[in-house]
Design an enzyme around this catalytic site. Structure first.
Site, PDB file in Angstrom:
ATOM      1  N   GLU A   4      22.627  79.072  65.233  1.00 64.03           N
ATOM      2  CA  GLU A   4      23.233  80.433  64.935  1.00 64.03           C
ATOM      3  C   GLU A   4      24.365  80.861  65.956  1.00 64.03           C
ATOM      4  O   GLU A   4      24.114  81.620  66.893  1.00 64.03           O
ATOM      5  CB  GLU A   4      22.029  81.520  65.124  1.00 64.03           C
TER       6      GLU A   4
ATOM      7  N   GLU B  56      15.868  79.374  58.214  1.00 62.66           N
ATOM      8  CA  GLU B  56      14.674  80.031  58.820  1.00 62.66           C
ATOM      9  C   GLU B  56      14.329  81.043  57.864  1.00 62.66           C
ATOM     10  O   GLU B  56      15.193  82.220  57.709  1.00 62.66           O
ATOM     11  CB  GLU B  56      15.265  80.592  60.362  1.00 62.66           C
TER      12      GLU B  56
HETATM   13  C1  GAL Z   1      16.712  83.460  64.772  1.00 60.85           C
HETATM   14  C2  GAL Z   1      16.650  82.351  65.857  1.00 60.85           C
HETATM   15  C3  GAL Z   1      15.373  81.661  66.258  1.00 60.85           C
HETATM   16  C4  GAL Z   1      14.428  82.837  66.355  1.00 60.85           C
HETATM   17  C5  GAL Z   1      14.482  83.894  65.270  1.00 60.85           C
HETATM   18  C6  GAL Z   1      13.548  84.909  65.509  1.00 60.85           C
HETATM   19  O1  GAL Z   1      17.695  84.478  64.931  1.00 60.85           O
HETATM   20  O2  GAL Z   1      17.492  81.375  65.159  1.00 60.85           O
HETATM   21  O3  GAL Z   1      15.599  80.898  67.151  1.00 60.85           O
HETATM   22  O4  GAL Z   1      14.890  83.357  67.380  1.00 60.85           O
HETATM   23  O5  GAL Z   1      15.589  84.205  65.163  1.00 60.85           O
HETATM   24  O6  GAL Z   1      13.150  85.729  64.348  1.00 60.85           O
END
Ligand code: GAL
Length: 677
Positions: free
Chosen positions: A142, A312
């Protein structure tokens, strides 16, 4: 189509890894992402690179039949490195270096950090070059989260001066292009131009736009370094990056030009709270806003013609929004189907197991910290089983009839001078997107320079910096029979963020057949009205925040202002050009005005639509299937034949897929539906 998970073996005893891997495989998971924050474990002190633990984790997952996506670990430079080379740190706008203790504390332009990146990435890439279960890579993690695209350190100041030198023939050219005579801002040399550090009043808009471009290009360039090293080690790997939702500072189109696969991270119940205007409804707190999520799916699908992944996916309750409600029952399955309906080739839940340590202890995983299944696990298992049954034809490409034009330069320029606290480029764009999605229409979100001939209709919410080339392309599109809808604040400025010498819409004036006489902005609570009349229909419809008074040349009025000062002045106008039509809408339309304009454009373009869909329900056609996703707590009935996925009676936060084509599909609220929305 695969379901996956993000996993941190380094957080758990080794004896547990085989159990985790077996449970993942049993759940229908095929792919696991690893190692994005592992630098300190991989290299506890300079030079002591230790891949043994990661080798064992990869092998354990491979034995269970799981593919691995590895990440370059650069989002978290370890403490020894920060102490040894403190110059790698980012600086806040006032020059304060970002301290060690969280993540993303490095600068993209630090020569020292580039050197360290080269070292760790090439060692890691070489080590795994022949490991068959490593199928691809994610670069870093990110880029830009926690407001880290724009750094204000001395390395960035030097790099910015060099970047400007490459872009302008001379500093005189820069002074001329920016208009630095204003407030005595003339620069004697490129070296004299500083990053936009704190000043008593706002910075010059040309400097702000150029700094936004420079900072984004710095990240693009830094990403390219990873890509080149990974490709050198094994050119069969795919290389991806995980972008974010509703994210302004980084040009994802430009980063994606160097990638094989575009991915993004989707957290629907957080996004409605921290990056969207308006108070979220209870349903949105439980499942998010399908158009907020969908717009990002469509943006990331559009960037390089490849299928995208959700790298994710929210697995349950999360830790970072203002409040953290439990998602609705079934929401984690709903999100997977919604992503697939928009074209995703894989959905990976973040994370496998709730973490016992560190900043994210309050973030769910598919399993709880004691290893037992959490709410998201049941949903993920169900989604994996349903998706495994689908054929390649069912899941072939998304064929979008409409292009929505989006350009980061426009976004940055409008953010430098929004001219109203609530003017947001992205929210304005989403108003039109929502109107399209309410009719079940699939949308590609593309850059204005994209070839448009394959589309039936084009919607361009704000072509703020449109130039002659874009105007020519759009004119050719309309002359050839295309239907075009152009929104407010288009054709206003040149590429350096100076007003055009001619009135807006500048280069688009002849195509739209009008000029903007005046503009005005209002607080968001102020509702204004227009009278819409197109010969068959006459209605009063509302708008907010931004309004223009149009002077018509060839165009004919479609809506006129009905309030005080602007009364009678055209607000929306239509111009027939060749075989097509262009409509210019000079206000930020309310939902009904946007729907009215979009419906007419779709009808003229012959695009198949549904009836206006109930709130929270969205429909997508992909390959041979039509997906219906219900982000509301009300039940709905879907017409048509057998459901291929789920059931045609949709419960709260439910999804199904049917073969019925879009134009024949009906979705109705069940009479006895639960009205909790
Ligand atoms: C994303 C990030 C992850 C984790 C996640 C939590 O922004 O890439 O590492 O922090 O959020 O929701």
């Amino acid at each position: 189509m695969t379901i996956g998970v993000c996993y941190f073996p380094e957080h758990w005893p080794r004896e547990r890894w085989a159990t985790d891997a077996a449970q993942m495989a049993a759940a229908g998971i095929d792919v696991v992402r690893l190692a994005e924050f592992s630098w300190a474990v991989l290299e506890p002190e300079r030079g002591a690179l230790d891949f043994e633990w990661l080798d064992e984790a990869v092998a354990t997952l491979a034995e269970a039949g799981l593919d691995v996506v590895l990440c370059t670990p650069t989002a978290t430079p370890p403490k020894w490195l920060v102490d040894e080379r403190p110059e790698i740190r980012q600086a806040a706008p006032d020059g304060t270096p970002r301290a060690f203790g969280s993540r993303r504390h490095y600068c993209f332009n630090s020569p020292a950090y580039r050197e360290e990146t080269r070292r760790v990435v090439s060692r890691m890439a070489d080590h795994y070059a022949d490991q068959p279960s490593v199928v691809g890579w994610q670069t870093d993690n990110e880029f830009g989260v926690h407001e880290t695209i724009r750094c204000y350190c001395d390395d960035c100041a030097d790099a910015f001066s060099a970047w400007l030198r490459d872009r302008y023939d001379s500093v005189d050219h820069l002074n001329e292009a920016w208009g630095t005579t204003f407030w005595s801002q003339r620069y004697p040399s490129f070296e004299a131009v500083d990053p936009p550090r704190p000043t008593p009043a706002e910075h010059h808009p040309s400097l702000r736009l150029e700094y936004a471009r420079f900072a984004s290009e710095s990240a693009v360039d830094y990403n390219r370094l990873h890509v080149e090293l990974l490709r050198e080690a094994n050119d069969e790997w795919f290389v991806a990056h995980n972008f974010m939702g509703d994210f302004e500072p980084l040009d994802a189109h430009a980063v994606s030009d160097d990638l094989d696969l575009v991915t993004w991270d989707s957290y629907p119940t957080g996004f409605v709270q921290d990056r969207r205007r308006g108070t979220p409804t209870m349903d949105e707190l439980r499942a998010g806003d399908p158009d907020q999520v969908g717009l990002n799916h469509d943006l990331y699908r559009g960037t390089n013609d490849a299928p995208f992944w959700v790298m994710e996916q929210q697995p349950g309750d999360v830790n970072w929004p203002p409040t953290c409600p439990q998602p609705g029952e079934g929401a984690m399955r709903l999100w997977a189907h919604h992503a697939v309906a928009h074209g995703a080739a894989s959905v990976l839940y973040f994370r496998w197991r709730r973490c016992r340590q560190g900043q994210e202890q309050y973030h769910a995983g598919l399993r709880k910290q004691d290893g037992s299944p959490d709410r998201g696990y049941t949903d993920a298992v169900r989604a994996a089983a349903e998706l495994a049954d689908l054929s390649e034809d069912d899941l072939s490409h998304v064929d979008a009839p409409v292009a929505l034009l989006h350009d980061y330069d426009d976004w940055w320029a409008l953010s430098a001078q929004p001219h109203a606290p609530s003017f947001s480029y992205w929210e304005h764009l989403r108003t039109y997107y929502r109107a399209l999605r309410e009719r079940g229409v699939q949308v590609d979100v593309v850059h204005p320079e994209t070839a448009l001939d394959g589309y039936d209709a084009v919607v361009a919410p704000s072509l703020h910096l449109a130039d002659e080339e874009v105007a020519d392309d759009l004119t050719a599109f309309v002359e050839g029979g295309g239907e075009l809808l152009v929104g407010a604040r288009s054709g206003v400025k040149d590429p350096y963020n100076q007003l055009h010498a001619t009135l807006a819409p500048g280069p688009l004036a002849s195509l739209t057949g009008l000029r903007v006489d005046q503009h005005e902005s209002f607080p968001e609570r102020v509702e204004r009205a227009v009278t819409f009349a197109d010969g068959t229909d006459e209605r009063t419809l509302s708008w907010r925040v931004w309004g223009e008074w149009l002077d018509l040349a060839a165009a004919v009025p479609l809506a006129t202002h009905s309030d005080d000062l602007a009364e009678g002045k055209p607000a929306v106008a239509r111009n027939d050009v060749g075989a097509g039509t262009v409509v210019y809408c000079g206000v930020w339309p309310g939902a009904d005005l946007a729907a009215t304009l979009v419906d007419r454009v779709l009808a003229r373009a012959g695009v198949a639509t549904t009836r206006r869909l109930p709130a929270g329900v969205r429909v997508n056609r992909r390959g041979d299937l039509t997906w219906v996703t219900n982000f509301s707590s009300r039940s709905h009935r879907v017409s048509g034949g057998e459901a291929v996925v789920g059931r045609r009676t949709l419960g709260a936060f439910d999804a199904c897929a049917v073969r019925t084509p879009l134009g024949e599909l009906e979705v109705e609220v069940e009479a006895d539906g639960d009205e909790r929305a």
